[in-house]
Structures are given as structure tokens and as C-alpha cells.
Design a protein around this motif. Sequence first.
Motif, PDB file in Angstrom:
ATOM      1  N   ALA A   1       0.864  -1.382  -0.014  1.00  0.00           N
ATOM      2  CA  ALA A   1       0.123   0.103   0.059  1.00  0.00           C
ATOM      3  C   ALA A   1       0.895   1.185  -0.060  1.00  0.00           C
ATOM      4  N   GLY A   2       1.834   1.321  -0.794  1.00  0.00           N
ATOM      5  CA  GLY A   2       2.767   2.475  -0.975  1.00  0.00           C
ATOM      6  C   GLY A   2       3.683   2.591   0.432  1.00  0.00           C
TER       7      GLY A   2
ATOM      8  N   THR B   1      -3.975   7.923   4.794  1.00  0.00           N
ATOM      9  CA  THR B   1      -4.361   9.074   4.103  1.00  0.00           C
ATOM     10  C   THR B   1      -5.520  10.049   4.918  1.00  0.00           C
ATOM     11  N   ASP B   2      -6.112   9.355   5.745  1.00  0.00           N
ATOM     12  CA  ASP B   2      -7.182  10.304   6.581  1.00  0.00           C
ATOM     13  C   ASP B   2      -7.109   9.299   7.827  1.00  0.00           C
ATOM     14  N   PRO B   3      -6.066   9.765   8.445  1.00  0.00           N
ATOM     15  CA  PRO B   3      -6.336   9.176   9.952  1.00  0.00           C
ATOM     16  C   PRO B   3      -7.555   9.221  10.714  1.00  0.00           C
ATOM     17  N   ALA B   4      -8.459   9.890  10.443  1.00  0.00           N
ATOM     18  CA  ALA B   4      -9.791   9.971  11.176  1.00  0.00           C
ATOM     19  C   ALA B   4     -10.593   8.558  10.568  1.00  0.00           C
TER      20      ALA B   4
ATOM     21  N   LEU C   1      -5.919   1.469   6.707  1.00  0.00           N
ATOM     22  CA  LEU C   1      -4.793   0.370   6.636  1.00  0.00           C
ATOM     23  C   LEU C   1      -4.872  -0.288   8.128  1.00  0.00           C
ATOM     24  N   ILE C   2      -4.620   0.304   9.047  1.00  0.00           N
ATOM     25  CA  ILE C   2      -4.730  -0.123  10.569  1.00  0.00           C
ATOM     26  C   ILE C   2      -6.129   0.019  11.146  1.00  0.00           C
TER      27      ILE C   2
ATOM     28  N   ASP D   1      -7.488   0.530  -0.736  1.00  0.00           N
ATOM     29  CA  ASP D   1      -8.284   0.689  -1.967  1.00  0.00           C
ATOM     30  C   ASP D   1      -9.640   0.801  -1.821  1.00  0.00           C
ATOM     31  N   ALA D   2     -10.143   0.683  -0.359  1.00  0.00           N
ATOM     32  CA  ALA D   2     -11.596   0.737  -0.078  1.00  0.00           C
ATOM     33  C   ALA D   2     -12.044   2.112   0.376  1.00  0.00           C
TER      34      ALA D   2
END
Length: 252
Positions: A145-146, A217-220, A224-225, A241-242
Motif C-alpha cells: 500500500a505504498g 491518507t485520512d487518520p480519522a 490500513l490499521i 483501496d476501499a
Amino acid sequence: MHQPQPQPSDSTFGTRVLVVDDDPTVAEIVSGYLDRAGYVVDRAVDGPSALAQATAHWPDLVVLDLMLPGMDGLEVCRRMRGRGPVPVIMLTARGDEDDRILGLEVGADDYVTKPFSPRELVLRVESVLRRSRPSAEPRGLLGAAGLSVDPEGRRATKDGTELALTVREFDLLAFFLRNPGHAYSREELMREVWGWDFGDLSTVTVHVRRLRAKIETDPARPALIQTVWGVGYRFDTAGADAAGVSDGGEGR
């Protein structure tokens, strides 16, 4: 202009630990135990002298009291982190969980609450230092994922940009990348990443939050986690990607 980062001391001359505490009794006891464990110990009694000492001899690790005269340990930690990467163990006499979490939020790798066992502190110093150094066992790059993690070089990047991670944040990310799709409880993460069978589980919660802030990308709305209700956390590479993945709350 880019400032060159201070480098840890050469292992030939021993591992250097800076102890910062204005209580002479605590400083003497901690320094004595570390000295007997084979560390080169420098001491400072307040924030300005700690920063000056670090400039003269950049430490491999800092044992830092939270409550210092003039400049508290949180500000010292921020300023040292601004100069270069260094593991920090925070000492605090405060019982309030919010104060302990504050130390972790500014980048401390661990904390010990006074009164504490000096032997336990030495073990924690050894644990943090062990995990901050490259492994002697060769390992390949980890990536998804980059994200790219080099365990030997202790470097991590996202989309080619280097990430500024603390020791524990790096270990946590590497662990997640090695074990995608598996849900882990905070107790399991404490054992697998920190190497402890005990400890305040809010340490894991704070580090997950800090890591999300650096890789999501958006911690809120972490993709990923992800939080797994009733269990803990799962690293989900497919989640990148979701769309519309939201966090149901940490530490549940």
C-alpha cells in the motif's frame, strides 16, 4: 537548509545514555544501575543542560524526567526530536494516565512511573535499545500500500517519502507489514512488538494512533490499521483501496 542529524555514539566507546532528572537521589540511583550495566552515563538536572549535554555528546538513549524546572520533559523531548532521532524513556511521578499518554504523544518510546524498580528501568532501556538497532539477521524489504520498510536500515517510506518514526512506531509498522490480515489484541501487540507480558495497554493505543497519523491518507477514517471490535487491530492492505472505512474507536 537541511541540518545534518546527530549520530549515535560509536559502539566501540560504549552505549551512551543521558539521564535527565533534577532529583539527585533518583539521578544517582539510575546512573549507578546503568553504569553497572555497562552504559556510558551522562547526567543533566534540567532541560537546558540536557540539550547542551546532547549537543556535546549525542546520546543513544535518553532517560527523561517529565517534571523538570523551567522546561518540562515534554518540551525537552520535542526539541531533541527536532535535532535528530533518539529513543526516549520518560520518568514521571504523576499517576494521571493523561500525563503518561502526553509523553507518548510527543514521541517517547516508553515511560516508567515513580517509584520504580531500577532493575526494571535497565531492562526497559535494554529493550528499547535492542529494537532501535538494525538486526544482525538479514531481512528483506517489507512493503504494501505504498509503504516500504527496511528492517536492517531502520528506514520506512510512504510513496517514496521517508517517515519520521519512533523506535516503537517503526517496530509496530514492521510487525503489521509482516502479518497483514490478522487481528491482534493490544495484549498480543504488547507482547510481540514491545516484548513485554505486562504494561499499560494505553501505550499500544497511543502508538497505533500516532502511526495512523503518519501512514493513513485520512487518520480519522483509517483504511490500513483497522479497529476490530472486541479484539484489537488488523493491518488490512486491501483497505487502502476501499472507500468509506471508518474507525469504530480505539482499544476496543
